[in-house]
Design an enzyme around this catalytic site. Structure first.
Site, PDB file in Angstrom:
ATOM      1  N   GLU A 237      10.197   5.562  17.408  1.00  0.00           N
ATOM      2  CA  GLU A 237      10.232   4.702  16.216  1.00  0.00           C
ATOM      3  C   GLU A 237       8.861   4.060  16.104  1.00  0.00           C
ATOM      4  O   GLU A 237       8.519   3.189  16.907  1.00  0.00           O
ATOM      5  CB  GLU A 237      11.301   3.621  16.383  1.00  0.00           C
ATOM      6  CG  GLU A 237      12.712   4.148  16.545  1.00  0.00           C
ATOM      7  CD  GLU A 237      13.280   4.690  15.244  1.00  0.00           C
ATOM      8  OE1 GLU A 237      12.645   4.529  14.178  1.00  0.00           O
ATOM      9  OE2 GLU A 237      14.354   5.292  15.299  1.00  0.00           O
ATOM     10  N   CYS A 272       7.866  -3.407  11.539  1.00  0.00           N
ATOM     11  CA  CYS A 272       7.564  -2.026  11.160  1.00  0.00           C
ATOM     12  C   CYS A 272       7.990  -1.733   9.726  1.00  0.00           C
ATOM     13  O   CYS A 272       7.308  -1.027   9.004  1.00  0.00           O
ATOM     14  CB  CYS A 272       8.249  -1.075  12.122  1.00  0.00           C
ATOM     15  SG  CYS A 272      10.027  -1.316  12.211  1.00  0.00           S
TER      16      CYS A 272
HETATM   17  P1  NAD Z   1       2.442  -0.744  21.360  1.00  0.00           P
HETATM   18  O1  NAD Z   1       2.522   0.668  20.992  1.00  0.00           O
HETATM   19  O2  NAD Z   1       1.139  -1.342  21.673  1.00  0.00           O
HETATM   20  O3  NAD Z   1       3.366  -1.059  22.639  1.00  0.00           O
HETATM   21  C1  NAD Z   1       4.738  -0.710  22.672  1.00  0.00           C
HETATM   22  C2  NAD Z   1       5.156  -0.551  24.120  1.00  0.00           C
HETATM   23  O4  NAD Z   1       4.512   0.593  24.689  1.00  0.00           O
HETATM   24  C3  NAD Z   1       4.794  -1.708  25.033  1.00  0.00           C
HETATM   25  O5  NAD Z   1       5.842  -1.902  25.947  1.00  0.00           O
HETATM   26  C4  NAD Z   1       3.535  -1.219  25.715  1.00  0.00           C
HETATM   27  O6  NAD Z   1       3.273  -1.864  26.935  1.00  0.00           O
HETATM   28  C5  NAD Z   1       3.867   0.242  25.906  1.00  0.00           C
HETATM   29  N1  NAD Z   1       2.722   1.146  26.043  1.00  0.00           N
HETATM   30  C6  NAD Z   1       1.529   1.053  25.417  1.00  0.00           C
HETATM   31  N2  NAD Z   1       0.751   2.119  25.745  1.00  0.00           N
HETATM   32  C7  NAD Z   1       1.480   2.896  26.572  1.00  0.00           C
HETATM   33  C8  NAD Z   1       1.230   4.131  27.223  1.00  0.00           C
HETATM   34  N3  NAD Z   1       0.068   4.760  27.081  1.00  0.00           N
HETATM   35  N4  NAD Z   1       2.195   4.657  28.014  1.00  0.00           N
HETATM   36  C9  NAD Z   1       3.381   4.027  28.158  1.00  0.00           C
HETATM   37  N5  NAD Z   1       3.678   2.833  27.568  1.00  0.00           N
HETATM   38  C10 NAD Z   1       2.733   2.281  26.774  1.00  0.00           C
HETATM   39  O7  NAD Z   1       3.165  -1.491  20.158  1.00  0.00           O
HETATM   40  P2  NAD Z   1       3.334  -3.042  19.885  1.00  0.00           P
HETATM   41  O8  NAD Z   1       1.999  -3.627  19.577  1.00  0.00           O
HETATM   42  O9  NAD Z   1       4.146  -3.671  20.972  1.00  0.00           O
HETATM   43  O10 NAD Z   1       4.218  -2.973  18.544  1.00  0.00           O
HETATM   44  C11 NAD Z   1       3.630  -2.775  17.300  1.00  0.00           C
HETATM   45  C12 NAD Z   1       3.864  -1.386  16.752  1.00  0.00           C
HETATM   46  O11 NAD Z   1       5.238  -1.004  16.875  1.00  0.00           O
HETATM   47  C13 NAD Z   1       3.567  -1.293  15.269  1.00  0.00           C
HETATM   48  O12 NAD Z   1       2.886  -0.112  14.953  1.00  0.00           O
HETATM   49  C14 NAD Z   1       4.953  -1.268  14.634  1.00  0.00           C
HETATM   50  O13 NAD Z   1       4.999  -0.730  13.352  1.00  0.00           O
HETATM   51  C15 NAD Z   1       5.736  -0.506  15.634  1.00  0.00           C
HETATM   52  N6  NAD Z   1       7.179  -0.779  15.502  1.00  0.00           N
HETATM   53  C16 NAD Z   1       8.012   0.204  15.037  1.00  0.00           C
HETATM   54  C17 NAD Z   1       9.377  -0.054  14.860  1.00  0.00           C
HETATM   55  C18 NAD Z   1      10.341   1.005  14.361  1.00  0.00           C
HETATM   56  O14 NAD Z   1      11.550   0.838  14.521  1.00  0.00           O
HETATM   57  N7  NAD Z   1       9.880   2.081  13.743  1.00  0.00           N
HETATM   58  C19 NAD Z   1       9.869  -1.309  15.180  1.00  0.00           C
HETATM   59  C20 NAD Z   1       8.995  -2.284  15.641  1.00  0.00           C
HETATM   60  C21 NAD Z   1       7.651  -1.999  15.815  1.00  0.00           C
END
Ligand code: NAD
Length: 486
Positions: A237, A272
């Site tokens: 997502e 999101c």
């Molecule tokens: P992010 O991608 O920076 O982090 C999300 C999670 O992934 C965190 O737990 C982070 O520590 C982990 N992570 C980061 N890099 C990783 C890697 N290389 N390997 C494994 N784990 C890793 O996102 P964020 O800043 O926490 O959230 C914002 C983003 O999430 C925005 O783009 C938003 O649109 C999206 N989002 C989508 C939805 C949906 O349902 N489609 C819902 C909420 C947020």
């Protein structure tokens, strides 16, 4: 010489993630220990062992675990305030997220036993049994913006299906969700804290058989590659850049416009599925602008998340604030106008506060339009005809949500079919449009897989078949003409 006693290997000292309140720079809300690869391995192996018993528990009993967790969540003191302090979201917003998450667990519990039940057909073609088999250990990697619901959307169905789960929350909001996960029976859900390195160790672990991720594109690419190395399927997502198209008969009443404004600015725009680009008919642009500004005056109060009346809190970090301000500055440099919205009831220097802003007079290629802002800024853009509005709405690689606003529901539903989006709202957008039964997720680069609805439950099982072809059943006639020969 006697051998030294063989005790358990001493644990290495752990480092910690310290979480600061984004509304009060310097105020520490809590800390969590960082899990290294060795700790992740122990936790996943535990989860693997636990799953062997859990998958044998009858489906109704597994569903009861979700119901009990929902009841315990409702009774958990101080949890909304903890979430508000670590995430910067207004207290009411946090309480709403917790209520919705509990409602989701109850809904999943009510649906799961039927959705996961075996199916059998026994007819002239033979006997076919379809079994929904849990994957085993599910890894859930989750973001900070709605950490409780976005985690329970994975944990609820995964457990109900007979998996066990290891969660890696975002280091930017790890505290409230960890308290919530402690409400589940020991061993079924475990938490490992850390950033990308911990996430990678979890996602790439050979005993993990399903990865559920919510977050941004950069992490998604890395997680996809890591999971591919061990051939583990993912559900993702990701971000959105949701268009809103107001048709020429759209209702501009106070009530409708208040809803539209909050669709962009709830959680300071860090959602999101926030309404991120507003397209209005050129003939009604001034009318829409005036109605929008009046609605913003009624609804938007930038303030401390814990204070009554605040509807918009700070953004999550100094980096996020700088990024959003740069988008606005760039729009102005391109000749656009930036209009500050609503009331400001806080010293903005005290935290990562960014004033809600409406941008006008920019083209679709300005970054404030073309990129996911993920902050409290939204552009208002005129269009001349509906075909053009659809084409512009569908521009870009993202396709999460969209909305169409019209006084004529048939017209709205016909228009909705033209969006390249996983979820189209009619006459609303963002949280007020969500329903537990409606599958949610993206098309294009906004992700794959679904949450909510029966489709969301089915992400946590694989369908396995047992088949006795009629020809080979006891007393069968053997292989006839038209069969698939060996
Ligand atoms: P992010 O991608 O920076 O982090 C999300 C999670 O992934 C965190 O737990 C982070 O520590 C982990 N992570 C980061 N890099 C990783 C890697 N290389 N390997 C494994 N784990 C890793 O996102 P964020 O800043 O926490 O959230 C914002 C983003 O999430 C925005 O783009 C938003 O649109 C999206 N989002 C989508 C939805 C949906 O349902 N489609 C819902 C909420 C947020």
């Amino acid at each position: 010489m006697a051998a030294p006693p063989q005790g358990p290997a001493p644990e290495r000292p752990q480092s910690h993630i310290v979480r600061e309140n984004p509304a009060r720079i310097g105020e520490i809300v809590g800390r969590v220990p960082v899990a290294d690869a060795a700790r992740v391995d122990r936790v996943v192996r535990d989860a693997e062992a636990g799953q062997r018993d859990w998958r044998e528990v009858p489906a109704e009993e597994r569903a009861d675990v979700l119901r009990r967790a929902a009841d315990a969540m409702d009774a958990l003191p101080g949890i909304a305030a903890l979430l508000a302090r670590e995430s910067g979201k207004p207290l009411g917003d946090c309480a709403g997220e917790l209520r919705f998450a509990a409602a989701y667990l109850r809904w999943a519990a009510s649906q799961a036993p039927a959705v996961y039940a075996d199916r059998e057909v026994d007819d002239a073609a033979g006997r076919l049994v379809l079994r929904r088999r849990p994957y085993g250990v599910v890894a859930a990697v989750t973001p900070w913006n709605a950490p409780v619901i976005l985690t329970l959307l994975k944990v609820g169905p995964a457990l109900a299906a007979g998996n066990t789960v290891v969660v890696k929350p975002s280091p930017l909001a790890p505290l409230a969700v960890t308290r919530v996960l402690e409400l589940f029976p020991p061993g079924l859900v475990q938490v490992v804290h850390g950033g990308a390195e911990t996430g990678r160790a979890l996602v790439g672990h050979p005993a993990v058989h399903r990865v559920a991720f919510t977050g941004g594109a950069e992490a998604a690419r890395d997680i996809g590659a890591t999971a591919a190395r061990v051939i583990t399927p993912t559900v993702m997502e990701l971000g959105g850049n949701d268009p809103v198209v107001l048709l020429d008969d759209a209702d501009l009443s106070d009530e409708a416009m208040d809803r539209l404004v909050m669709a962009s600015f709830a959680t300071a725009g860090q959602v999101c599925m926030a309404a991120k680009r507003l397209y209005a008919p050129r003939s009604r642009l001034a009318e829409v602008r005036d109605a929008y500004l009046a609605a913003a005056d009624r609804t938007l109060v930038l303030g401390d998340p814990l204070e009554e009346g605040t509807t918009v809190g700070p953004v999550i970090s100094a980096g996020a604030a700088a990024r959003v301000r740069a988008l606005v500055a760039d729009a102005v440099q391109r000749g656009g106008t930036a209009i500050g919205l609503g009331a400001v009831r806080v010293d903005v220097e005290r935290g990562h506060f960014v004033r809600p802003t409406l941008v006008m007079g920019v083209a679709d290629d300005a970054p404030v339009v073309a990129e996911e802002q993920f902050g409290p800024v939204v552009p208002l853009l005129p269009y001349d005809d509906e075909d053009e509005a659809v084409a512009r709405a569908n521009t870009g690689e993202l396709g999460l949500g969209a909305s169409v606003w019209s006084a004529d529901e048939e017209r709205a539903f016909a228009f909705a079919r033209r969006f390249e989006a996983g979820f189209t709202f009619v006459n609303t957008h963002n949280r007020t449009g969500m329903a537990l039964r409606a599958p949610f997720g993206g098309v294009k680069r906004s992700g794959h897989g679904r949450e909510y609805g029966a489709e969301g439950l089915l992400e946590y099982v694989q369908t396995c078949a047992v088949h006795a072809p009629a020809a080979f059943r006891p007393g069968g006639a053997g292989m006839g003409a038209g069969a698939y020969p060996l």
